[in-house]
Design a protein around this motif. Structure first.
Motif, mmCIF file in Angstrom:
data_model
loop_
_atom_site.group_PDB
_atom_site.id
_atom_site.type_symbol
_atom_site.label_atom_id
_atom_site.label_comp_id
_atom_site.label_asym_id
_atom_site.label_seq_id
_atom_site.Cartn_x
_atom_site.Cartn_y
_atom_site.Cartn_z
ATOM 1 N N ASP A 247 0.827 -1.213 0.000
ATOM 2 C CA ASP A 247 0.000 0.000 0.000
ATOM 3 C C ASP A 247 0.854 1.253 0.000
ATOM 4 O O ASP A 247 0.604 2.198 0.738
ATOM 5 C CB ASP A 247 -0.950 0.020 1.209
ATOM 6 N N ALA A 248 1.881 1.250 -0.826
ATOM 7 C CA ALA A 248 2.798 2.389 -0.861
ATOM 8 C C ALA A 248 2.914 2.917 -2.279
ATOM 9 O O ALA A 248 2.901 2.160 -3.236
ATOM 10 C CB ALA A 248 4.177 1.987 -0.352
ATOM 11 N N THR A 249 3.005 4.229 -2.380
ATOM 12 C CA THR A 249 3.268 4.870 -3.656
ATOM 13 C C THR A 249 4.474 5.774 -3.469
ATOM 14 O O THR A 249 4.601 6.462 -2.453
ATOM 15 C CB THR A 249 2.064 5.714 -4.110
ATOM 16 N N ILE A 250 5.378 5.749 -4.436
ATOM 17 C CA ILE A 250 6.562 6.593 -4.347
ATOM 18 C C ILE A 250 6.152 8.007 -4.746
ATOM 19 O O ILE A 250 6.037 8.321 -5.931
ATOM 20 C CB ILE A 250 7.681 6.054 -5.254
ATOM 21 N N ASN A 251 5.894 8.856 -3.761
ATOM 22 C CA ASN A 251 5.347 10.187 -4.026
ATOM 23 C C ASN A 251 6.398 11.277 -4.099
ATOM 24 O O ASN A 251 6.146 12.346 -4.660
ATOM 25 C CB ASN A 251 4.327 10.557 -2.930
ATOM 26 N N ASP A 252 7.553 11.069 -3.489
ATOM 27 C CA ASP A 252 8.530 12.143 -3.396
ATOM 28 C C ASP A 252 9.572 12.083 -4.505
ATOM 29 O O ASP A 252 10.552 12.821 -4.471
ATOM 30 C CB ASP A 252 9.223 12.120 -2.024
ATOM 31 N N SER A 253 9.381 11.216 -5.493
ATOM 32 C CA SER A 253 10.323 11.127 -6.589
ATOM 33 C C SER A 253 9.998 12.167 -7.644
ATOM 34 O O SER A 253 8.843 12.545 -7.839
ATOM 35 C CB SER A 253 10.287 9.726 -7.214
ATOM 36 N N LYS A 254 11.034 12.623 -8.345
ATOM 37 C CA LYS A 254 10.874 13.677 -9.338
ATOM 38 C C LYS A 254 11.368 13.227 -10.702
ATOM 39 O O LYS A 254 12.161 12.289 -10.820
ATOM 40 C CB LYS A 254 11.649 14.927 -8.909
ATOM 41 N N ALA A 255 10.887 13.912 -11.731
ATOM 42 C CA ALA A 255 11.357 13.703 -13.092
ATOM 43 C C ALA A 255 12.304 14.841 -13.450
ATOM 44 O O ALA A 255 11.910 16.012 -13.423
ATOM 45 C CB ALA A 255 10.186 13.663 -14.062
ATOM 46 N N TYR A 256 13.545 14.495 -13.771
ATOM 47 C CA TYR A 256 14.570 15.494 -14.063
ATOM 48 C C TYR A 256 14.929 15.465 -15.546
ATOM 49 O O TYR A 256 14.846 14.434 -16.210
ATOM 50 C CB TYR A 256 15.836 15.204 -13.261
ATOM 51 N N LEU A 257 15.370 16.629 -16.017
ATOM 52 C CA LEU A 257 15.985 16.743 -17.335
ATOM 53 C C LEU A 257 17.363 17.356 -17.129
ATOM 54 O O LEU A 257 17.487 18.429 -16.531
ATOM 55 C CB LEU A 257 15.161 17.629 -18.269
ATOM 56 N N VAL A 258 18.390 16.650 -17.598
ATOM 57 C CA VAL A 258 19.762 17.148 -17.463
ATOM 58 C C VAL A 258 20.244 17.616 -18.834
ATOM 59 O O VAL A 258 20.273 16.836 -19.791
ATOM 60 C CB VAL A 258 20.710 16.060 -16.917
ATOM 61 N N SER A 259 20.615 18.888 -18.924
ATOM 62 C CA SER A 259 21.111 19.458 -20.178
ATOM 63 C C SER A 259 22.604 19.741 -20.056
ATOM 64 O O SER A 259 23.066 20.256 -19.028
ATOM 65 C CB SER A 259 20.375 20.766 -20.505
ATOM 66 N N GLY A 260 23.336 19.394 -21.113
ATOM 67 C CA GLY A 260 24.771 19.642 -21.108
ATOM 68 C C GLY A 260 25.508 18.650 -21.967
ATOM 69 O O GLY A 260 24.887 17.913 -22.757
ATOM 70 N N PRO A 261 26.827 18.573 -21.860
ATOM 71 C CA PRO A 261 27.612 17.596 -22.635
ATOM 72 C C PRO A 261 27.108 16.177 -22.376
ATOM 73 O O PRO A 261 26.830 15.806 -21.228
ATOM 74 C CB PRO A 261 29.042 17.801 -22.108
ATOM 75 N N ARG A 262 27.015 15.377 -23.427
ATOM 76 C CA ARG A 262 26.350 14.078 -23.350
ATOM 77 C C ARG A 262 26.908 13.176 -22.256
ATOM 78 O O ARG A 262 26.152 12.655 -21.426
ATOM 79 C CB ARG A 262 26.438 13.373 -24.710
#
Length: 311
Positions: A247-262
């Motif tokens: 009965d758990a949901t991972i609520n505090d996780s985020k979606a990130y976008l990292v921009s820069g050298p590959r």
């Protein structure tokens, strides 16, 4: 490459979603591939690990919708093997567990196209790990049965649930749509109200768990979600183990976008996944990439990100 020869096709398991659960061989093949034909459930970040001149081909199937047919996928594999030396067919989970790998092996074998199956971590194993248990536990569950809730063309299947009566665990793939029918069949056969947990999108930031019993889980799932999402259903006494996290949901996780050298962006992305989040990269060199990669990135950048990191 000579027109009289074929490249080699690798049927690779991408695991349940988290790129840290890729095997070393899967990672090396993704990085080496000349072309990658990928499924719908493959984490898009994994496709950003390919070399800049590699082609990407989406052959994903969406359950209960019109989608590309298996014969079309087979033909694309054969065509790719004629053009490229290293062809990767990237499948979610383990390609040999309800991954339709047999049909592709037959198509390749009929033309003597060299191939290799590369196993991946299957969602049942990843789900159990996320719950903090094993699919087998001494004195509680001494065996595990992997089965499917439906077969080709969405036809339901008659599964063998007798292993539950022999101190086993039942892990059901592709069964959410038919959850009530499956649970009714289990109770009718065993007359035991076994504990059940349904784990959606395991190993990802959208992982959600709903627990209940054979007689209650269908209504619980119906109340909590109306969308048919990828899920694994685990039935058996291990679900009642006192260490389990349900009965758990991972609520505090985020979606990130990292921009820069590959390469630096990829390194940063792995650190973000290690912290339990989700990530894509926007490499500054993207104009040098294969046209299919540029198109893929353009589509991915339309998604919503919680935070953008510039390095």
């Amino acid at each position: 490459m000579s027109v009289d020869t074929y490249g080699k096709v690798y049927l690779v398991g991408a695991g349940p979603g988290n790129p840290e659960l890729l095997t070393q061989k899967a990672l090396r093949l993704i990085q080496r591939a000349d072309i990658v034909l990928y499924d719908r459930l493959v984490n898009p970040f994994m496709l950003q690990l390919v070399k800049p001149d590699a082609a990407l081909i989406d052959v994903g199937k969406k359950p209960y919708h019109m989608h590309i047919q298996q014969q079309d996928i087979n033909e694309k594999l054969i065509k790719s093997a004629k053009q490229y030396e290293c062809v990767v067919r990237l499948k979610g989970g383990d390609p040999a567990i309800f991954g339709r790998v047999h049909e592709e092996v037959v198509a390749l074998s009929n033309l003597d196209i060299p191939f290799e199956i590369v196993p991946g971590i299957t969602s049942a194993s990843a789900a159990a790990a996320s719950l903090g248990i094993g699919l087998t536990i001494r004195d509680i569950a001494t065996s595990v049965t992997l089965t499917a809730g439906h077969f080709k063309d969405d036809t339901s299947c008659s599964m063998d649930v007798s292993s539950l009566l022999k101190h086993g665990t039942l892990a059901i793939y592709m069964g959410v749509k038919e959850l009530k029918r499956i649970m009714d069949k289990i109770f009718e056969t065993t007359h035991v109200d076994y504990p059940v947990v349904v784990i959606y999108q395991t190993s990802t930031i959208k992982e959600t768990r709903i627990s209940g019993t054979v007689t209650t889980i269908a209504n619980k799932v119906k109340r909590k979600t109306s969308e048919v999402k990828p899920a694994i259903i685990i039935v058996g006494n291990i679900v009642a183990h006192h260490h389990i996290k349900v009965d758990a949901t991972i609520n505090d996780s985020k979606a990130y976008l990292v921009s820069g050298p590959r390469l630096k962006a990829i390194e940063q992305a792995y650190q973000i996944y290690e912290q339990g989040h989700w990530c894509m990269i926007n490499p500054k060199e993207n104009m040098d990439f294969h046209a299919t990669q540029q198109q893929f990135l353009k589509q991915q950048l339309t998604k919503r990100f919680d935070e953008i990191i510039h390095i």
